[in-house]
Design a protein around this motif. Structure first.
Motif, mmCIF file in Angstrom:
data_model
loop_
_atom_site.group_PDB
_atom_site.id
_atom_site.type_symbol
_atom_site.label_atom_id
_atom_site.label_comp_id
_atom_site.label_asym_id
_atom_site.label_seq_id
_atom_site.Cartn_x
_atom_site.Cartn_y
_atom_site.Cartn_z
ATOM 1 N N ALA A 103 -20.717 60.114 2.683
ATOM 2 C CA ALA A 103 -21.351 58.824 2.995
ATOM 3 C C ALA A 103 -22.586 58.636 2.133
ATOM 4 O O ALA A 103 -23.176 59.617 1.652
ATOM 5 C CB ALA A 103 -21.731 58.779 4.479
ATOM 6 N N TYR A 104 -22.966 57.374 1.959
ATOM 7 C CA TYR A 104 -24.222 57.069 1.279
ATOM 8 C C TYR A 104 -24.747 55.750 1.820
ATOM 9 O O TYR A 104 -24.016 54.985 2.487
ATOM 10 C CB TYR A 104 -24.051 57.024 -0.235
ATOM 11 C CG TYR A 104 -23.082 55.999 -0.761
ATOM 12 C CD1 TYR A 104 -23.505 54.724 -1.139
ATOM 13 C CD2 TYR A 104 -21.729 56.305 -0.902
ATOM 14 C CE1 TYR A 104 -22.608 53.784 -1.636
ATOM 15 C CE2 TYR A 104 -20.826 55.376 -1.397
ATOM 16 C CZ TYR A 104 -21.280 54.113 -1.756
ATOM 17 O OH TYR A 104 -20.390 53.181 -2.241
ATOM 18 N N PHE A 105 -26.017 55.467 1.552
ATOM 19 C CA PHE A 105 -26.668 54.266 2.071
ATOM 20 C C PHE A 105 -26.846 53.249 0.957
ATOM 21 O O PHE A 105 -27.229 53.585 -0.158
ATOM 22 C CB PHE A 105 -28.029 54.621 2.665
ATOM 23 C CG PHE A 105 -28.809 53.428 3.167
ATOM 24 C CD1 PHE A 105 -28.535 52.881 4.408
ATOM 25 C CD2 PHE A 105 -29.808 52.848 2.385
ATOM 26 C CE1 PHE A 105 -29.231 51.763 4.871
ATOM 27 C CE2 PHE A 105 -30.516 51.742 2.836
ATOM 28 C CZ PHE A 105 -30.225 51.198 4.085
ATOM 29 N N VAL A 106 -26.580 51.989 1.279
ATOM 30 C CA VAL A 106 -26.836 50.879 0.363
ATOM 31 C C VAL A 106 -27.716 49.870 1.101
ATOM 32 O O VAL A 106 -27.334 49.389 2.180
ATOM 33 C CB VAL A 106 -25.534 50.199 -0.096
ATOM 34 C CG1 VAL A 106 -25.848 48.935 -0.894
ATOM 35 C CG2 VAL A 106 -24.702 51.146 -0.943
ATOM 36 N N LEU A 112 -23.447 45.919 -4.450
ATOM 37 C CA LEU A 112 -22.172 45.711 -3.760
ATOM 38 C C LEU A 112 -21.017 46.303 -4.563
ATOM 39 O O LEU A 112 -19.956 46.613 -4.015
ATOM 40 C CB LEU A 112 -21.951 44.215 -3.537
ATOM 41 C CG LEU A 112 -20.937 43.802 -2.463
ATOM 42 C CD1 LEU A 112 -21.378 44.290 -1.100
ATOM 43 C CD2 LEU A 112 -20.755 42.298 -2.462
ATOM 44 N N GLY A 113 -21.247 46.452 -5.858
ATOM 45 C CA GLY A 113 -20.224 47.047 -6.711
ATOM 46 C C GLY A 113 -19.926 48.495 -6.377
ATOM 47 O O GLY A 113 -18.925 49.052 -6.836
ATOM 48 N N ALA A 132 -11.305 51.133 -0.509
ATOM 49 C CA ALA A 132 -10.988 52.388 0.185
ATOM 50 C C ALA A 132 -12.074 52.807 1.171
ATOM 51 O O ALA A 132 -11.901 53.765 1.924
ATOM 52 C CB ALA A 132 -10.776 53.498 -0.842
ATOM 53 N N ASP A 133 -13.197 52.084 1.176
ATOM 54 C CA ASP A 133 -14.365 52.499 1.960
ATOM 55 C C ASP A 133 -14.403 51.850 3.340
ATOM 56 O O ASP A 133 -13.741 50.857 3.615
ATOM 57 C CB ASP A 133 -15.648 52.141 1.215
ATOM 58 C CG ASP A 133 -15.760 52.842 -0.128
ATOM 59 O OD1 ASP A 133 -15.225 53.957 -0.258
ATOM 60 O OD2 ASP A 133 -16.380 52.265 -1.042
ATOM 61 N N VAL A 134 -15.228 52.458 4.186
ATOM 62 C CA VAL A 134 -15.591 51.874 5.477
ATOM 63 C C VAL A 134 -17.082 51.599 5.438
ATOM 64 O O VAL A 134 -17.868 52.485 5.091
ATOM 65 C CB VAL A 134 -15.261 52.813 6.649
ATOM 66 C CG1 VAL A 134 -15.819 52.243 7.961
ATOM 67 C CG2 VAL A 134 -13.759 53.013 6.771
ATOM 68 N N ARG A 155 -13.857 40.752 1.541
ATOM 69 C CA ARG A 155 -13.028 40.325 0.418
ATOM 70 C C ARG A 155 -12.632 41.519 -0.452
ATOM 71 O O ARG A 155 -11.557 41.534 -1.056
ATOM 72 C CB ARG A 155 -13.776 39.281 -0.412
ATOM 73 C CG ARG A 155 -12.905 38.572 -1.439
ATOM 74 C CD ARG A 155 -13.706 37.530 -2.195
ATOM 75 N NE ARG A 155 -14.305 36.554 -1.272
ATOM 76 C CZ ARG A 155 -15.306 35.760 -1.596
ATOM 77 N NH1 ARG A 155 -15.839 35.825 -2.807
ATOM 78 N NH2 ARG A 155 -15.786 34.901 -0.724
ATOM 79 N N GLN A 156 -13.519 42.523 -0.515
ATOM 80 C CA GLN A 156 -13.220 43.749 -1.263
ATOM 81 C C GLN A 156 -12.092 44.529 -0.614
ATOM 82 O O GLN A 156 -11.462 45.363 -1.246
ATOM 83 C CB GLN A 156 -14.471 44.644 -1.315
ATOM 84 C CG GLN A 156 -15.591 44.140 -2.190
ATOM 85 C CD GLN A 156 -15.456 44.618 -3.620
ATOM 86 O OE1 GLN A 156 -14.362 44.585 -4.181
ATOM 87 N NE2 GLN A 156 -16.545 45.049 -4.210
#
Length: 329
Positions: free
Chosen positions: A78-81, A91-92, A97-99, A121-122
């Motif tokens: 996991a990582y934080f954005v 957002l890129g 494949a992510d949650v 949309r991704q």
């Protein structure tokens, strides 16, 4: 800035107790509200081929950073954005494949609501942790986890306090449930925490801390007690290893053996070393964990261990000080 009023120790203590009481109640109130949404969130993350991306803003953003770190250290990559940065290029980092786990007490943070349509949309799945089940963020999510509180612990009922504590607790519950579902064990935890005490205990092997070669204090079985004492002093291990020319250990002559010999013999200088040494000393293999060596020493109340290979040949030795120096104990 408001001017401080006179300080009262009693009032500050009462305020602290009030805050802890409110925050403890806020966390306890989450328990009866847990429902089928929680295991759905766990299953969603377990099934995801990608990573968990945690996002938030403000105080809940700080909670999100901690949640991402906890997930990453317990077997869920996991990582934080930051939500604001996501709207300006980050957002890129998010793929189909992510949650995404979005945290917002109000569930109405403009920065989060701006990126939610783009996340969906991704093709990424969305888990929302909010304090309001009817909020826009909760309604847009695939799974909503209710972390609502009846009041903040702030005396003005404004500063995020109980709400951030509740979000933190909900995130911890999610991380631990995932840890359990993955069968994440102590050894796995140690691999992601190699610099901590648990990492040292579970990743350090005897071969990493043992002394070997010229550092070993060794004498032949026909050596004199004086020779053994000189070698013991040179080695600084509190013992001399008695071994033949092929490194087959016959025993050890320790500080304890010396004390016992002095108590029972008027002159030990001419005594045979083999009659004073400890035969069949405790040993361990080089591939064993250093923590196992420590446990063996403590259980048998000894300070040294020989290290032998599968054929019983001497390859090294260690004492309690070696383990302390390596911070295994």
């Amino acid at each position: 800035m408001s001017r401080p009023t006179s300080f009262s120790p009693e009032a500050s203590l009462a305020q602290a107790r009030r805050v802890l009481t409110i925050e403890a109640a806020a966390v306890a109130a989450l328990i009866p509200r847990l429902d089928a949404a929680f295991p759905r969130a766990v299953e969603m993350i377990l099934a995801a081929p990608g990573r968990v991306v945690v996002t938030g803003i403000g105080k809940t953003g700080h909670i999100g950073r901690k949640l991402a770190a906890t997930l990453a250290s317990t077997g869920t990559p996991a990582y934080f954005v930051h939500a604001a940065e996501a709207a300006h290029g980050d957002l890129g980092m998010i793929t189909s494949a992510d949650v995404v786990i979005a945290l917002s007490h109000s569930g109405s943070s403009a920065e989060l609501l701006t990126i939610v349509p783009l996340v969906k949309r991704q093709g990424a799945r969305l888990i929302a942790i909010t304090g309001h089940a009817n909020s826009p963020l909760a309604k847009e999510s695939d799974v909503h986890l209710d972390a609502g509180v009846s009041e903040e612990a702030c005396s003005l009922n404004l500063a995020p306090t109980a709400s951030t504590t509740a979000a933190l607790a909900m995130g911890d519950a999610l991380a631990v449930a995932l840890l359990d579902a993955r069968g994440f064990a102590e050894a796995d935890f140690a691999r992601s925490h190699p610099g901590g005490s648990l990492g040292r205990r579970l990743l350090t092997h005897v071969r990493d801390v043992m002394r070997s070669g010229p550092a070993l204090p060794m004498v032949r079985p026909n050596a004199s007690v004086t020779d053994a004492l000189l070698e013991m002093s040179r080695g600084g291990m509190g013992m001399a290893i008695v071994a033949d020319a092929n490194a087959q250990p016959a025993g050890v002559f320790t500080d304890g053996d010396l004390r016992r010999a002095l108590a029972g013999t008027d002159d030990i200088r001419h005594a045979a070393l083999t009659t004073l040494m400890t035969r069949n000393p405790r040993s361990i293999g080089p591939e064993a964990l250093a923590a196992e060596a420590a446990e063996l020493m403590e259980r048998h109340r000894i300070n040294q261990l020989l290290v032998v290979d599968s054929d019983g040949m001497l390859v090294g030795a260690l004492n309690m000080h070696d383990l302390m120096q390596a911070k295994v104990i």
